[in-house]
Design a protein around this motif. Sequence first.
Motif, PDB file in Angstrom:
ATOM      1  N   SER A   1       0.809  -1.218   0.000  1.00  0.00           N
ATOM      2  CA  SER A   1       0.000   0.000   0.000  1.00  0.00           C
ATOM      3  C   SER A   1       0.842   1.268   0.000  1.00  0.00           C
ATOM      4  O   SER A   1       0.335   2.352  -0.306  1.00  0.00           O
ATOM      5  CB  SER A   1      -0.928   0.004   1.210  1.00  0.00           C
ATOM      6  OG  SER A   1      -0.173  -0.001   2.420  1.00  0.00           O
TER       7      SER A   1
ATOM      8  N   SER B   1       3.580   1.671  -1.894  1.00  0.00           N
ATOM      9  CA  SER B   1       4.408   1.736  -3.103  1.00  0.00           C
ATOM     10  C   SER B   1       3.593   2.000  -4.371  1.00  0.00           C
ATOM     11  O   SER B   1       4.037   1.672  -5.463  1.00  0.00           O
ATOM     12  CB  SER B   1       5.199   0.432  -3.263  1.00  0.00           C
ATOM     13  OG  SER B   1       4.324  -0.673  -3.363  1.00  0.00           O
ATOM     14  N   HIS B   2       2.400   2.585  -4.218  1.00  0.00           N
ATOM     15  CA  HIS B   2       1.589   2.873  -5.401  1.00  0.00           C
ATOM     16  C   HIS B   2       2.272   3.900  -6.309  1.00  0.00           C
ATOM     17  O   HIS B   2       2.240   3.784  -7.536  1.00  0.00           O
ATOM     18  CB  HIS B   2       0.206   3.368  -4.988  1.00  0.00           C
ATOM     19  CG  HIS B   2      -0.621   2.321  -4.282  1.00  0.00           C
ATOM     20  ND1 HIS B   2      -0.593   0.992  -4.644  1.00  0.00           N
ATOM     21  CD2 HIS B   2      -1.491   2.411  -3.238  1.00  0.00           C
ATOM     22  CE1 HIS B   2      -1.411   0.298  -3.865  1.00  0.00           C
ATOM     23  NE2 HIS B   2      -1.964   1.141  -2.994  1.00  0.00           N
TER      24      HIS B   2
ATOM     25  N   LEU C   1       4.944   2.238  -8.283  1.00  0.00           N
ATOM     26  CA  LEU C   1       4.406   1.467  -9.396  1.00  0.00           C
ATOM     27  C   LEU C   1       4.068   2.395 -10.559  1.00  0.00           C
ATOM     28  O   LEU C   1       4.342   2.075 -11.731  1.00  0.00           O
ATOM     29  CB  LEU C   1       3.156   0.701  -8.952  1.00  0.00           C
ATOM     30  CG  LEU C   1       2.511  -0.215  -9.993  1.00  0.00           C
ATOM     31  CD1 LEU C   1       3.493  -1.294 -10.450  1.00  0.00           C
ATOM     32  CD2 LEU C   1       1.240  -0.843  -9.427  1.00  0.00           C
ATOM     33  N   ALA C   2       3.513   3.563 -10.230  1.00  0.00           N
ATOM     34  CA  ALA C   2       3.246   4.565 -11.273  1.00  0.00           C
ATOM     35  C   ALA C   2       4.552   5.057 -11.882  1.00  0.00           C
ATOM     36  O   ALA C   2       4.630   5.318 -13.091  1.00  0.00           O
ATOM     37  CB  ALA C   2       2.459   5.739 -10.686  1.00  0.00           C
TER      38      ALA C   2
ATOM     39  N   TYR D   1       6.023  -6.895  -3.803  1.00  0.00           N
ATOM     40  CA  TYR D   1       4.851  -7.709  -4.129  1.00  0.00           C
ATOM     41  C   TYR D   1       5.034  -9.193  -3.841  1.00  0.00           C
ATOM     42  O   TYR D   1       4.065  -9.950  -3.889  1.00  0.00           O
ATOM     43  CB  TYR D   1       4.467  -7.499  -5.593  1.00  0.00           C
ATOM     44  CG  TYR D   1       3.754  -6.184  -5.809  1.00  0.00           C
ATOM     45  CD1 TYR D   1       2.376  -6.089  -5.665  1.00  0.00           C
ATOM     46  CD2 TYR D   1       4.470  -5.035  -6.127  1.00  0.00           C
ATOM     47  CE1 TYR D   1       1.719  -4.872  -5.839  1.00  0.00           C
ATOM     48  CE2 TYR D   1       3.826  -3.820  -6.292  1.00  0.00           C
ATOM     49  CZ  TYR D   1       2.449  -3.747  -6.149  1.00  0.00           C
ATOM     50  OH  TYR D   1       1.809  -2.547  -6.312  1.00  0.00           O
TER      51      TYR D   1
ATOM     52  N   TYR E   1       9.680   7.568  -2.027  1.00  0.00           N
ATOM     53  CA  TYR E   1       9.334   6.360  -1.256  1.00  0.00           C
ATOM     54  C   TYR E   1       9.861   6.453   0.174  1.00  0.00           C
ATOM     55  O   TYR E   1      10.996   6.861   0.401  1.00  0.00           O
ATOM     56  CB  TYR E   1       9.906   5.112  -1.931  1.00  0.00           C
ATOM     57  CG  TYR E   1       9.568   3.838  -1.181  1.00  0.00           C
ATOM     58  CD1 TYR E   1       8.304   3.293  -1.273  1.00  0.00           C
ATOM     59  CD2 TYR E   1      10.512   3.206  -0.369  1.00  0.00           C
ATOM     60  CE1 TYR E   1       7.974   2.133  -0.590  1.00  0.00           C
ATOM     61  CE2 TYR E   1      10.193   2.049   0.314  1.00  0.00           C
ATOM     62  CZ  TYR E   1       8.921   1.518   0.204  1.00  0.00           C
ATOM     63  OH  TYR E   1       8.601   0.374   0.890  1.00  0.00           O
TER      64      TYR E   1
END
Length: 209
Positions: free
Chosen positions: A2, A4-5, A8-9, A113, A198
Motif C-alpha cells: 500500500s 508503493s503505489h 508502481l506509477a 509484491y 518512497y
Amino acid sequence: VSTSHLQLAAFALGTVGWILCTVSMGIVEWRVWNVDNTTIISSGIAWVGIWKVCFISYLHVSPGYREQFCHKFSAYDSFIPHEIYAAQGLLLIAMFMGLLGLAATVFALRNVYTGITHKTLIAPFFLVGGFFYVFAGLSVLIPVSWNFYSVTHNQSIAFPPPYYMPSSPAAQEAGAAIPIGIVAVILLLLSGMFSLSYRFPMRANAIMK
C-alpha cells in the motif's frame, strides 16, 4: 504494498518515457528544413536528425535509393554542430540510465509484491531508480532544448557537396523528435520524483527490529 503505489506509477511512466527517449533518438525529424532550390530536394523539405539527413528526391541521386535520399553522419565529420554531437552522446546515456532505473525499480517492486520486507532490498533500489530516472530525464532535456534553440534561431549547417544540402535553409521548424523528447523528459522526471518519494513503512521497520 500500500505504500508503493507511486513507485508502481513511476515504473509505468518511466517505461513510457524510456520508450519515447529511444524513439526520439531513432527518428530523423529533429530539424525540418524548408529549402528554396528544389532541383534535387524535390519536395523542398529536408529532415536533419542526429544521425543522418534525409530528403525526398525524384532524381536518381544515389544507387539503392528510389525517392528518399539519406546521408549518415560520420564521427569524423567536422561540420556537424555541437548540439548534434551532444544529442548523440547524451541520448545514448539517457537510454542506458533509463534502463538501469527500470531495472532497479522492477527489483524493488518485485520484493514488495512478493512479501520481502527487508528495508535494504526495497528502499535503496527505489532511490537508485529515482536518481537514474532524473539523470536520464536531464540527459534528454539538454539536447532537446539545445536543438530547439538552434531551430528557433534558424542556425545553419555547412554541409559538404556530397550531401546535396544547402548550408542554410529558407526557414526551419522543430521536427517530431523534439516534442517526443519533451514528453520523455516530463515522464522520466516524474518517475524520478515518484521513486525518490518512497518512505519505508514505520510498522514494517519496527517488526524487523
